[in-house]
Design a protein around this motif. Structure first.
Motif, PDB file in Angstrom:
ATOM      1  N   TYR A 162      -7.287  -4.251  -4.911  1.00 57.29           N
ATOM      2  CA  TYR A 162      -8.592  -3.910  -4.361  1.00 57.29           C
ATOM      3  C   TYR A 162      -8.559  -2.454  -3.910  1.00 57.29           C
ATOM      4  N   SER A 163      -9.700  -1.773  -4.058  1.00 59.10           N
ATOM      5  CA  SER A 163      -9.822  -0.395  -3.577  1.00 59.10           C
ATOM      6  C   SER A 163     -10.900  -0.316  -2.508  1.00 59.10           C
ATOM      7  N   VAL A 203       0.877  -1.177   0.000  1.00 63.57           N
ATOM      8  CA  VAL A 203       0.000   0.000   0.000  1.00 63.57           C
ATOM      9  C   VAL A 203       0.905   1.214   0.000  1.00 63.57           C
ATOM     10  N   SER A 204       0.668   2.147  -0.909  1.00 66.65           N
ATOM     11  CA  SER A 204       1.523   3.329  -1.036  1.00 66.65           C
ATOM     12  C   SER A 204       0.784   4.571  -0.578  1.00 66.65           C
ATOM     13  N   ARG A 205       1.543   5.592  -0.224  1.00 66.16           N
ATOM     14  CA  ARG A 205       0.954   6.848   0.236  1.00 66.16           C
ATOM     15  C   ARG A 205       0.267   7.598  -0.893  1.00 66.16           C
ATOM     16  N   SER A 206       0.685   7.364  -2.122  1.00 72.09           N
ATOM     17  CA  SER A 206       0.049   8.047  -3.243  1.00 72.09           C
ATOM     18  C   SER A 206      -1.357   7.519  -3.494  1.00 72.09           C
ATOM     19  N   THR A 207      -1.598   6.217  -3.195  1.00 73.68           N
ATOM     20  CA  THR A 207      -2.937   5.628  -3.311  1.00 73.68           C
ATOM     21  C   THR A 207      -3.228   4.812  -2.047  1.00 73.68           C
ATOM     22  N   PRO A 208      -3.454   5.483  -0.920  1.00 71.55           N
ATOM     23  CA  PRO A 208      -3.598   4.771   0.356  1.00 71.55           C
ATOM     24  C   PRO A 208      -4.888   3.987   0.490  1.00 71.55           C
ATOM     25  N   PHE A 209      -5.803   4.150  -0.436  1.00 73.34           N
ATOM     26  CA  PHE A 209      -7.069   3.421  -0.394  1.00 73.34           C
ATOM     27  C   PHE A 209      -7.016   2.142  -1.219  1.00 73.34           C
ATOM     28  N   ARG A 210      -5.890   1.868  -1.891  1.00 71.33           N
ATOM     29  CA  ARG A 210      -5.784   0.712  -2.773  1.00 71.33           C
ATOM     30  C   ARG A 210      -4.705  -0.248  -2.291  1.00 71.33           C
ATOM     31  N   MET A 211      -5.051  -1.538  -2.318  1.00 73.87           N
ATOM     32  CA  MET A 211      -4.125  -2.605  -1.950  1.00 73.87           C
ATOM     33  C   MET A 211      -3.685  -3.327  -3.214  1.00 73.87           C
TER      34      MET A 211
END
Length: 365
Positions: free
Chosen positions: A50-51, A28-36
């Motif tokens: 997954y989001s 999980v990255s800080r640029s897309t914290p809602f996506r695994m």
């Protein structure tokens, strides 16, 4: 200690969880914290993603389940095909993403804070998808929870950080209570023995006599004082050389020697020897630099090779497999086709191959 993988695609990763010693990695990255994003890191292949509706705070994996923790929700996936099995919505606020998942083959228990105002822990059966019990663990908020390797006990600590309690699973009965000191901000690691002392086995020493006398007197004292007198102290202690940074500690057998591994945000892995009979202060025997630069061997090593502590995993011929099409599931709503279970299990990760995992048998010590 050798670096087996270095990923440069996502420099802002803040969650990286590996499925035991397999090649399955969740990022999980800080640029897309809602996506695994789920990868096969040896093939540099994304398996799926997954989001979710809010930032992912923690991800836990075992052989049966994958758990995603948000601040007020938990999602339970089947590890074989990543299908979403259960959504636990409107859970008590959990801003730190505190949760634990047992790793035993025979069970799959999930633990998470059961209250925002008290130190309760909810024990959930992630296999049968039902709540087992709620444990009243502490008076203040829970700050740490962890299962034993066998999944038969659960340890917890509160935000005060001075008392650790161990409960049996699944009934939630308190088994042990330990005190690590009167302050919670000391730069030490404390190791406790999970064993009950039988009075009949104690030698008739002066210390044993005094212990019995204090134990009898504690029945007449206020409950808080009595409770403190019955709390065991640490069996072994490690005094950290670096202060003011976050550390993660774990016990491991390395070359048949019991060691404590401490990974620190100062960029090093520290390895300490533990005397399993005498305990006491644990000496530092090895120091590794985790980031750029050569490893530093400052003191005597535990053994000739630390790589023996990491299980090897099979690496199928890359030419014989193709990249799998990813899919996304937004808060339980499917977008695209699920990866077939046989394709997932036999393709990027051989979940039935014992070489992909650590030993599953447990020995009593």
């Amino acid at each position: 200690m050798d670096c087996i993988h270095r990923g440069g695609e996502s420099p802002d990763v803040y969650i990286a969880e590996r499925l035991f010693s397999s090649s399955l990695m969740v990022l999980v990255s800080r640029s897309t914290p809602f996506r695994m994003n789920i990868y096969h890191f040896k093939k540099s292949t994304e398996i799926c993603n997954y989001s979710y509706s809010s930032n992912i705070l923690a991800v836990k994996l075992n052989r049966q389940r994958l758990i995603v923790c948000l601040e007020e929700a938990l999602y339970i996936h089947n590890i074989k095909d990543m299908k979403l099995l259960k959504s636990l919505l409107n859970t008590p606020p959990n801003p730190k993403g505190l949760c634990a998942l047992s790793v035993s083959l025979s069970s799959s228990y999930l633990a998470y804070p059961g209250s925002f105002t008290a130190g309760e822990v909810t024990l959930y059966d992630a296999l049968n998808l039902n709540t087992v019990t709620v444990i009243s663990a502490h008076a203040s908020h829970v700050a740490a929870i962890a299962f034993s390797a066998s999944g038969t006990s659960l340890a917890s600590a509160s935000e005060r950080g001075t008392v650790i309690r161990v409960f049996s699973v699944p009934d939630g009965v308190k088994l042990f209570e330990f005190r690590r000191g009167m302050k919670s901000n000391t730069e030490t690691v404390h190791i406790f023995r999970l064993e009950h002392h039988s009075p009949s086995q104690e030698s008739p020493s002066w210390s044993a006599y005094m212990g019995k006398m204090f134990s009898a007197a504690s029945t007449y004292l206020p409950s808080q004082v009595s409770e403190m007198m019955h709390q065991d102290r640490a069996f072994a202690t490690v005094r950290l050389s670096v202060a003011g940074v976050r550390n993660i500690a774990a016990l491991s057998m390395i070359q048949k020697v019991l060691c404590l591994l401490v990974a620190s945000l100062d960029g090093h892995l520290y390895i300490y020897n533990i005397d399993p009979q005498e305990g006491g202060d644990c000496p530092l025997v090895k120091k590794h630099r985790l980031f750029d630069g050569d490893d530093e061997a400052e003191l005597e090593a535990c053994g000739p090779s630390y790589a023996a502590a990491v299980a090897t995993c099979t690496n199928p011929d890359p030419a014989s497999s193709s990249a799998l099409a990813g899919y996304c599931e937004d808060v339980g709503v499917k977008r695209g086709e699920l990866i077939p279970e046989h394709e997932f299990a036999d393709g990027p990760v051989c979940l039935d191959d014992e070489q992909e995992f650590p030993p599953v048998s447990f020995q009593n010590s």
